[in-house]
Design a protein around this motif. Structure first.
Motif, mmCIF file in Angstrom:
data_model
loop_
_atom_site.group_PDB
_atom_site.id
_atom_site.type_symbol
_atom_site.label_atom_id
_atom_site.label_comp_id
_atom_site.label_asym_id
_atom_site.label_seq_id
_atom_site.Cartn_x
_atom_site.Cartn_y
_atom_site.Cartn_z
ATOM 1 N N GLN A 160 0.823 -1.197 0.000
ATOM 2 C CA GLN A 160 0.000 0.000 0.000
ATOM 3 C C GLN A 160 0.866 1.258 0.000
ATOM 4 N N ALA A 161 0.233 2.403 -0.233
ATOM 5 C CA ALA A 161 0.962 3.666 -0.356
ATOM 6 C C ALA A 161 1.768 3.992 0.900
ATOM 7 N N GLN A 162 1.233 3.645 2.071
ATOM 8 C CA GLN A 162 1.926 3.937 3.328
ATOM 9 C C GLN A 162 2.628 2.697 3.875
ATOM 10 N N GLY A 163 3.168 1.889 2.981
ATOM 11 C CA GLY A 163 3.700 0.588 3.383
ATOM 12 C C GLY A 163 5.136 0.552 3.838
ATOM 13 N N LEU A 164 5.792 1.712 4.005
ATOM 14 C CA LEU A 164 7.208 1.707 4.357
ATOM 15 C C LEU A 164 7.466 1.055 5.710
ATOM 16 N N ILE B 242 22.336 -7.837 -3.780
ATOM 17 C CA ILE B 242 20.898 -8.090 -3.676
ATOM 18 C C ILE B 242 20.170 -7.468 -4.869
ATOM 19 N N ILE B 243 19.246 -8.238 -5.444
ATOM 20 C CA ILE B 243 18.391 -7.761 -6.531
ATOM 21 C C ILE B 243 16.933 -7.911 -6.093
ATOM 22 N N PRO B 244 16.194 -6.818 -5.873
ATOM 23 C CA PRO B 244 14.759 -6.960 -5.606
ATOM 24 C C PRO B 244 14.020 -7.310 -6.897
ATOM 25 N N VAL B 245 12.990 -8.114 -6.787
ATOM 26 C CA VAL B 245 12.192 -8.450 -7.970
ATOM 27 C C VAL B 245 11.578 -7.169 -8.523
ATOM 28 N N PRO B 246 11.848 -6.825 -9.787
ATOM 29 C CA PRO B 246 11.336 -5.557 -10.327
ATOM 30 C C PRO B 246 9.859 -5.633 -10.702
ATOM 31 N N LEU B 247 9.203 -4.487 -10.655
ATOM 32 C CA LEU B 247 7.833 -4.356 -11.125
ATOM 33 C C LEU B 247 7.840 -3.783 -12.542
ATOM 34 N N SER B 248 6.771 -4.006 -13.273
ATOM 35 C CA SER B 248 6.606 -3.333 -14.562
ATOM 36 C C SER B 248 6.377 -1.848 -14.300
ATOM 37 N N TRP B 249 6.659 -1.005 -15.293
ATOM 38 C CA TRP B 249 6.483 0.439 -15.092
ATOM 39 C C TRP B 249 5.027 0.787 -14.821
ATOM 40 N N ARG B 250 4.109 0.023 -15.410
ATOM 41 C CA ARG B 250 2.692 0.298 -15.180
ATOM 42 C C ARG B 250 2.307 0.016 -13.732
ATOM 43 N N LEU C 60 4.400 -0.156 -11.175
ATOM 44 C CA LEU C 60 5.142 0.766 -10.320
ATOM 45 C C LEU C 60 4.463 2.130 -10.287
ATOM 46 N N LEU C 61 3.968 2.582 -11.433
ATOM 47 C CA LEU C 61 3.270 3.868 -11.489
ATOM 48 C C LEU C 61 1.985 3.829 -10.679
ATOM 49 N N ALA C 62 1.263 2.714 -10.764
ATOM 50 C CA ALA C 62 -0.003 2.596 -10.036
ATOM 51 C C ALA C 62 0.220 2.487 -8.533
ATOM 52 N N ARG C 63 1.261 1.748 -8.132
ATOM 53 C CA ARG C 63 1.500 1.489 -6.709
ATOM 54 C C ARG C 63 2.327 2.586 -6.073
#
Length: 217
Positions: free
Chosen positions: A72-76, A103-111, A113-116
């Motif tokens: 979520q947006a406040q998920g830090l 370390i490599i975090p699993v990447p998100l698609s740009w779409r 990432l933009l939404a989340r």
């Protein structure tokens, strides 16, 4: 240091905590109540792709709550707690000189990432990187295309969905790499990413995740 001496509050029950519990952000009771896996090194992934897997919890109860919150947006705060506790487990599991090199975090698609607005795997990986003193390479791999959400897909459908999804932006020649993700289900995502890293020259790939949805794997 300020948290250690003055204390803070448990992220689940809001009880006042100090010392190590403050660093974790979790009181001893809530820490013990997490759905710990009997063997955090249990590995159902392809050994030709993943040399070692470390997953502390089952994907249920409080662990599921934190993982969903991290997206979520406040998920830090949730991601920081997951990463801090994952790092503690890794220190217990690995001996001197056994840790991967980066370390490599699993990447998100740009779409997505933009939404989340953020990549929860990267947020979880950040405290792991700090605790273990390992470089976090957030932009070493990209998601080449947007893929359908994985929940509800069979293991075969997940692999088909992820085919060709990742591409490396740098070489990993001879390096030992750890992939960090939030939750493992069938393992299709990390296996696809591991294959990509091995093709880019990585010597070995490890998988670190906060939880495993054992009933789906």
């Amino acid at each position: 240091m300020w948290q250690h001496f003055l204390g803070s509050f448990c992220g689940l029950c809001q009880q006042s905590v100090q010392g190590l519990a403050s660093h974790r952000g979790l009181c001893e009771h809530c820490f013990a109540d997490l759905p710990w896996r009997e063997n955090p090194e249990a590995n159902d992934l392809d050994p030709a792709l993943i040399e070692k897997t470390v997953v502390p919890w089952h994907y249920r109860e409080s662990a599921q709550h934190w993982i969903l919150a991290a997206k979520q947006a406040q998920g830090l705060l949730a991601a920081r707690l997951l990463g801090t506790l994952l790092a503690e487990t890794l220190v217990d599991v690995y001996g001197p000189g056994e840790l991967p090199e980066l370390i490599i975090p699993v990447p998100l698609s740009w779409r997505r990432l933009l939404a989340r607005g953020h990549n929860q795997a990267q947020w979880i990986a950040a405290p792991v990187s700090r605790s273990l003193g390992l470089p976090l390479i957030a932009r070493g791999v990209r998601r080449r295309r947007h893929t359908a959400l994985q929940p509800g897909l069979s293991a075969t459908a997940r692999r088909e969905n992820l085919a060709g999804a990742f591409a490396t932006k740098i070489r990993f020649q001879g390096q030992r790499v750890a992939i960090v993700d939030d939750v493992l289900t069938t393992g299709a995502t990390v296996e696809t990413l591991a294959a990509c890293l091995l093709e880019a020259g990585a010597d070995s790939v490890h998988c670190w995740a906060a939880a495993a949805a054992d009933h789906e794997r």
